[in-house]
Design a protein around this motif. Sequence first.
Motif, mmCIF file in Angstrom:
data_model
loop_
_atom_site.group_PDB
_atom_site.id
_atom_site.type_symbol
_atom_site.label_atom_id
_atom_site.label_comp_id
_atom_site.label_asym_id
_atom_site.label_seq_id
_atom_site.Cartn_x
_atom_site.Cartn_y
_atom_site.Cartn_z
ATOM 1 N N LEU A 296 1.055 -1.088 0.032
ATOM 2 C CA LEU A 296 -0.173 0.090 0.036
ATOM 3 C C LEU A 296 0.843 1.487 0.201
ATOM 4 O O LEU A 296 1.620 1.351 0.857
ATOM 5 C CB LEU A 296 -0.972 -0.007 1.303
ATOM 6 C CG LEU A 296 -1.830 1.055 1.360
ATOM 7 C CD1 LEU A 296 -2.958 1.127 0.303
ATOM 8 C CD2 LEU A 296 -2.707 0.961 2.810
ATOM 9 N N VAL A 297 0.738 2.277 -0.815
ATOM 10 C CA VAL A 297 1.412 3.545 -0.984
ATOM 11 C C VAL A 297 0.459 4.682 -0.746
ATOM 12 O O VAL A 297 -0.490 4.875 -1.265
ATOM 13 C CB VAL A 297 1.982 3.485 -2.461
ATOM 14 C CG1 VAL A 297 3.003 4.682 -2.460
ATOM 15 C CG2 VAL A 297 2.694 2.125 -2.871
ATOM 16 N N ASP A 298 1.039 5.566 0.133
ATOM 17 C CA ASP A 298 0.272 6.681 0.501
ATOM 18 C C ASP A 298 0.719 7.918 -0.550
ATOM 19 O O ASP A 298 1.702 7.639 -1.256
ATOM 20 C CB ASP A 298 0.318 7.190 2.067
ATOM 21 C CG ASP A 298 2.041 7.476 2.334
ATOM 22 O OD1 ASP A 298 2.587 7.802 1.473
ATOM 23 O OD2 ASP A 298 2.345 7.497 3.680
ATOM 24 N N ALA A 299 0.056 8.986 -0.093
ATOM 25 C CA ALA A 299 0.473 10.095 -0.973
ATOM 26 C C ALA A 299 1.882 10.527 -1.008
ATOM 27 O O ALA A 299 2.625 11.193 -2.104
ATOM 28 C CB ALA A 299 -0.709 11.395 -0.656
ATOM 29 N N ALA A 300 2.474 10.270 -0.056
ATOM 30 C CA ALA A 300 3.900 10.983 0.296
ATOM 31 C C ALA A 300 4.681 9.878 -0.317
ATOM 32 O O ALA A 300 5.909 9.970 -0.104
ATOM 33 C CB ALA A 300 4.447 11.245 1.740
ATOM 34 N N GLY A 301 4.279 8.695 -0.922
ATOM 35 C CA GLY A 301 5.122 7.648 -1.477
ATOM 36 C C GLY A 301 5.524 6.512 -0.389
ATOM 37 O O GLY A 301 6.462 5.635 -0.993
ATOM 38 N N TYR A 341 -4.325 6.981 -1.878
ATOM 39 C CA TYR A 341 -3.580 5.909 -1.636
ATOM 40 C C TYR A 341 -3.669 4.912 -3.115
ATOM 41 O O TYR A 341 -4.506 5.123 -4.060
ATOM 42 C CB TYR A 341 -3.953 4.868 -0.636
ATOM 43 C CG TYR A 341 -3.788 5.476 0.684
ATOM 44 C CD1 TYR A 341 -2.701 4.962 1.377
ATOM 45 C CD2 TYR A 341 -4.616 6.356 1.308
ATOM 46 C CE1 TYR A 341 -2.450 5.608 2.693
ATOM 47 C CE2 TYR A 341 -4.507 7.060 2.535
ATOM 48 C CZ TYR A 341 -3.195 6.458 3.105
ATOM 49 O OH TYR A 341 -3.119 6.914 4.365
ATOM 50 N N SER A 342 -2.511 3.956 -3.181
ATOM 51 C CA SER A 342 -2.413 3.198 -4.359
ATOM 52 C C SER A 342 -2.197 1.777 -3.863
ATOM 53 O O SER A 342 -1.607 1.623 -2.714
ATOM 54 C CB SER A 342 -1.739 3.574 -5.381
ATOM 55 O OG SER A 342 -0.106 3.677 -5.043
ATOM 56 N N LEU A 343 -2.298 0.997 -4.635
ATOM 57 C CA LEU A 343 -2.012 -0.477 -4.149
ATOM 58 C C LEU A 343 -1.561 -1.320 -5.200
ATOM 59 O O LEU A 343 -1.958 -1.471 -6.408
ATOM 60 C CB LEU A 343 -3.214 -1.056 -3.532
ATOM 61 C CG LEU A 343 -3.110 -2.560 -2.916
ATOM 62 C CD1 LEU A 343 -1.944 -2.696 -1.665
ATOM 63 C CD2 LEU A 343 -4.616 -3.093 -2.645
ATOM 64 N N TYR A 344 -0.102 -2.069 -5.269
ATOM 65 C CA TYR A 344 0.135 -3.048 -5.977
ATOM 66 C C TYR A 344 0.617 -4.084 -5.408
ATOM 67 O O TYR A 344 0.877 -4.143 -4.232
ATOM 68 C CB TYR A 344 1.235 -2.220 -6.792
ATOM 69 C CG TYR A 344 2.612 -2.142 -6.093
ATOM 70 C CD1 TYR A 344 3.619 -3.280 -6.118
ATOM 71 C CD2 TYR A 344 2.859 -0.658 -5.512
ATOM 72 C CE1 TYR A 344 4.859 -2.962 -5.303
ATOM 73 C CE2 TYR A 344 4.022 -0.772 -4.793
ATOM 74 C CZ TYR A 344 5.046 -1.923 -4.755
ATOM 75 O OH TYR A 344 6.111 -1.577 -4.154
ATOM 76 N N GLY A 345 0.904 -5.170 -6.075
ATOM 77 C CA GLY A 345 1.422 -6.322 -5.738
ATOM 78 C C GLY A 345 2.451 -7.214 -6.739
ATOM 79 O O GLY A 345 2.271 -6.879 -7.897
#
Length: 365
Positions: A296-301, A341-345
Amino acid sequence: MFAEKYRRAYDEVTPSQQIVSAVLRQAEGAQGAPPRRNRRKIRTMTAAAAVFLAVCAGGFAVLPVCAAQIPAFYRVIEFVSPGLADRLVPVEKSSSSQGITMEVEAVDLQGDAAEIIVSVRDEEGSALDRIHGPLDLFDSYHLSGIGADQFVGGCNFLTYDEETGRAYFKIEVHSSGGEWAGKLRFSVREILCNKRKERRTIDLSDVRESAETKVVQLSGTSGMMDEEDLPVSLQRTEGTPDDPRWQQAVLDLMDVEDCAAEDFTVTGSAYMDGVLRLQICMGDTRHADRHVEEVLVDAAGNEYCADFSVSWQEEIGETSYQFYEYWFINKIENREDLENYSLYGIFHNSGESVEGQWAVTFRVQ
């Protein structure tokens, strides 16, 4: 070149002088000359002894033929000396099956510990090209001792060498006796080839505010926080007398029949009780190794791994599906903040499963 190659490969199987002497004494009749009626048998035994000694002491290039015809080889040895036949185990340093060759490369002894390097490569002449990257032995390996003390060991992948086309594994063994003597047999039943990984973006635009749940019997849990610190809705419960496995309420978002058996399926996600829950089906993993590193990635990276995960199996007919549910706890204050937020796997897939019979026997002393 052929003879020299096998001289180097099988130099450890030369019998000791004591064994040679014992065989000759038995073949020639150490207890005195036998009655005349047994002379033909003695001549036959002497010939068999000569065959055995030629194989073990002077004919290294012949030994692979004997190794390929073990029953006949043992019949000769048993005729000369039944006791020796019980003790003798041929050293087979390479083994081929399904177009793949496994070979012992090196043995390093340090006190009561031993490290054995084993390589796996495409068999010479094979056009399958299965070995061209990282491999997995899929917990199908077995290490056993022959004439050695009790030991414990493990195996892990080391590296793949492009120049030689070999994948290397390290076997770690510890002897309880303190000294090494005897032989070890390392066998493998299944090799996972063509392992690969891929980064995929996971869509957060369809995260549900609420979702139905179902109770499943857990096959595993993992996390960076203690279970007692989980929200009450995520705490597991004890099983029943008929099925003592722990139970867990998980998201009920997709029918199992709609999941891919040979690939990943992201079944859905929900934000409930301050927890972002992501559920992924790994398909049928009885002959595959699929797993996901979720981030999980927040706005600040800043990047966050899941705080906790649970896994379980669901069966449809003869197909067994493996599910994982990942929980990001108290990372997002409310659902509206998900847009920040963004999410990757990182999706890891084992590729092709090759079942065969590989076994190598080698001496440690």
